[in-house]
Design an enzyme around this catalytic site. Structure first.
Site, PDB file in Angstrom:
ATOM      1  CB  SER A  26      38.222  90.445  27.150  1.00  0.00           C
ATOM      2  OG  SER A  26      37.755  89.529  28.116  1.00  0.00           O
TER       3      SER A  26
ATOM      4  CE  LYS B 292      38.047  85.087  21.182  1.00  0.00           C
ATOM      5  NZ  LYS B 292      37.475  85.180  22.485  1.00  0.00           N
TER       6      LYS B 292
ATOM      7  CD  GLU C 241      40.266  78.733  15.975  1.00  0.00           C
ATOM      8  OE1 GLU C 241      40.453  78.749  14.737  1.00  0.00           O
ATOM      9  OE2 GLU C 241      40.515  79.714  16.707  1.00  0.00           O
TER      10      GLU C 241
HETATM   11  C1  LIG Z   1      37.818  84.480  23.654  1.00  0.00           C
HETATM   12  C2  LIG Z   1      37.762  85.358  24.809  1.00  0.00           C
HETATM   13  C3  LIG Z   1      38.853  85.501  25.682  1.00  0.00           C
HETATM   14  C4  LIG Z   1      40.099  84.687  25.562  1.00  0.00           C
HETATM   15  O1  LIG Z   1      40.816  84.868  24.385  1.00  0.00           O
HETATM   16  P1  LIG Z   1      42.142  85.698  24.309  1.00  0.00           P
HETATM   17  O2  LIG Z   1      42.684  85.390  22.975  1.00  0.00           O
HETATM   18  O3  LIG Z   1      43.026  85.252  25.427  1.00  0.00           O
HETATM   19  O4  LIG Z   1      41.767  87.129  24.461  1.00  0.00           O
HETATM   20  C5  LIG Z   1      38.742  86.398  26.718  1.00  0.00           C
HETATM   21  N1  LIG Z   1      37.612  87.114  26.915  1.00  0.00           N
HETATM   22  C6  LIG Z   1      36.551  86.999  26.108  1.00  0.00           C
HETATM   23  C7  LIG Z   1      35.343  87.818  26.380  1.00  0.00           C
HETATM   24  C8  LIG Z   1      36.583  86.131  25.019  1.00  0.00           C
HETATM   25  O5  LIG Z   1      35.519  86.015  24.231  1.00  0.00           O
END
Ligand SMILES: *Cc1c(COP(=O)(O)O)cnc(C)c1O
Length: 386
Positions: A366, A85, A107
């Site tokens: 992610s 993020k 948000e």
């Molecule tokens: C917010 C988040 C997501 C989902 O958001 P995307 O915009 O689809 O990437 C996925 N993995 C993590 C660790 C997140 O914090």
């Protein structure tokens, strides 16, 4: 392609007062993106503050477990604040500063985007207000405190299901009222144009690095690239740089209880035309996922375009499969993934046995799972626990 659209998806479905600000934002973003000094500054903070480039790690024991394709992990969990993020929040807050805005709003669902925005705002001394549903405030107490520690104000949202979609509605309302001095930092590849484009560009650093790293390690491109999809920003950041490599299969994994691309219909939500989970009257459905970050009834419009043109495939993954992925990666690699990311690991038992030793899977990991430890504690048995 029509301006502001990805095929027939995207656009700007917004109140009149936002037409001019969004036009300005598009112009400013495109200008900044081409400006060498903006790129240099962004790169400086990505490298020295966020910790990029993140590693591309060969998961040896995970690979051995399935006995087929080589599996690599792109370690976005190692990014400062614990997920991808920050790549986007840094970019947008730098843009806000360039535009002379004194206040940013955001948000947040799981709190990860709120934390990333609060972080970037603290870094540059900008006022920061974060909208968050009551239900999420309760579920994600640690992230609420992190934001407050960094000087952000967390504003509770009591409407609707008191989760992410309601927080987005409130943030949009705030922006309409305070648009002159306020920059709205959107957390995924969603919302009205140019946000889906802008966030994709800021997150593309993931795929650009991965492409270079895998070529260096393996001398060829991966056969499969996997990412989880909530709004779709980590997936789009990973997928877009492989768009023209037609032999690379792109696979997005959705939470089964919020699988917009798998089960949704085309509609309009939060300023964009895209796939939406809705009932037959067009009412937005309530979604349920073990991972707050995937618990969203819409999806970025460019993913709808990838689906429609079959450039990517999207599959639902159940809570149970995600939890199995969560424990598997923890045990085999010593990496506790975010529950969102665990959906990609949870899909491996379906995918890996169909592939050969010549195949290479790259997974976008992610985020890290510390934030989820409390909520899964009662669901996963561990040694020494009664
Ligand atoms: C917010 C988040 C997501 C989902 O958001 P995307 O915009 O689809 O990437 C996925 N993995 C993590 C660790 C997140 O914090």
């Amino acid at each position: 392609m029509k301006r502001g659209y990805f095929g027939s998806f995207g656009g700007q479905f917004i109140p009149e007062t936002l037409v001019t600000p969004l036009g300005e934002l598009e112009r400013e973003f495109l200008g900044a993106w081409k400006d060498a000094s903006f790129q240099k500054e962004l790169r400086y903070y990505l490298e020295n503050y966020a910790g990029r480039p993140t590693a591309l790690y060969f998961a040896r024991r995970l690979t051995e477990k399935f006995g087929g394709p080589k599996i690599y992990l792109k370690r976005e969990d190692l990014c400062h604040t614990g997920s991808h993020k920050l790549n986007n929040a840094l970019g947008q807050v730098l843009l806000a500063r360039r535009l002379g805005k004194k206040r940013v709003i955001a948000e947040t669902g799981a709190g990860q985007h709120g934390v990333a925005t609060a972080t970037a705002a603290a870094l540059f001394g900008i006022e920061c207000d974060v909208y968050m549903g009551d239900e999420d405030i309760r579920r994600q107490a640690l992230n609420v405190f992190r934001m407050q520690l960094m000087g952000a104000r967390v504003i509770p949202v009591h409407s609707g299901s008191k989760t992410l979609k309601d927080a987005i509605n409130e943030a949009l309302r705030d922006w309409v009222t305070n648009v002159a001095g306020t920059f709205y930092v959107i957390g995924s590849v969603m919302g009205p144009y140019p946000y889906p484009l802008m966030v994709r560009q800021f997150q593309s650093v993931i795929g650009i690095e991965t492409r270079k790293q895998i070529l260096k390690k393996e001398g060829r491109l991966p056969s499969h690239v996997l990412a989880c999809v909530g709004g779709g920003s980590n997936a789009m950041g990973m997928f877009a740089p492989f768009y023209n490599d037609r032999k690379v299969k792109l696979i997005g994994l959705e939470a089964k209880g919020a699988a917009t691309l798998s089960y949704g219909k085309i509609g309009v939500l939060h300023g964009m035309k895209t796939y939406v989970l809705q009932d037959k009257h067009g009412q937005i459905s309530e979604t349920h996922s073990i991972s707050a970050g995937l618990d969203y009834p819409g999806v970025g419009p460019e993913h709808s375009f990838y689906k429609e043109t079959k450039r990517a495939d999207y599959f639902p993954v159940s809570d149970k499969e995600a939890l199995e992925g969560f424990t598997l990666l923890s045990k085999l690699e010593g990496i506790i993934p975010a529950l969102e990311s665990a959906h990609t690991i949870g899909y491996l038992p379906k995918l890996a046995p169909r592939l050969s030793k010549k195949d290479i899977i790259v997974i976008c990991l992610s985020g890290r799972g510390d934030k989820d430890a409390d909520s899964v504690r009662s669901l996963v048995p561990v040694k020494g626990q009664p």
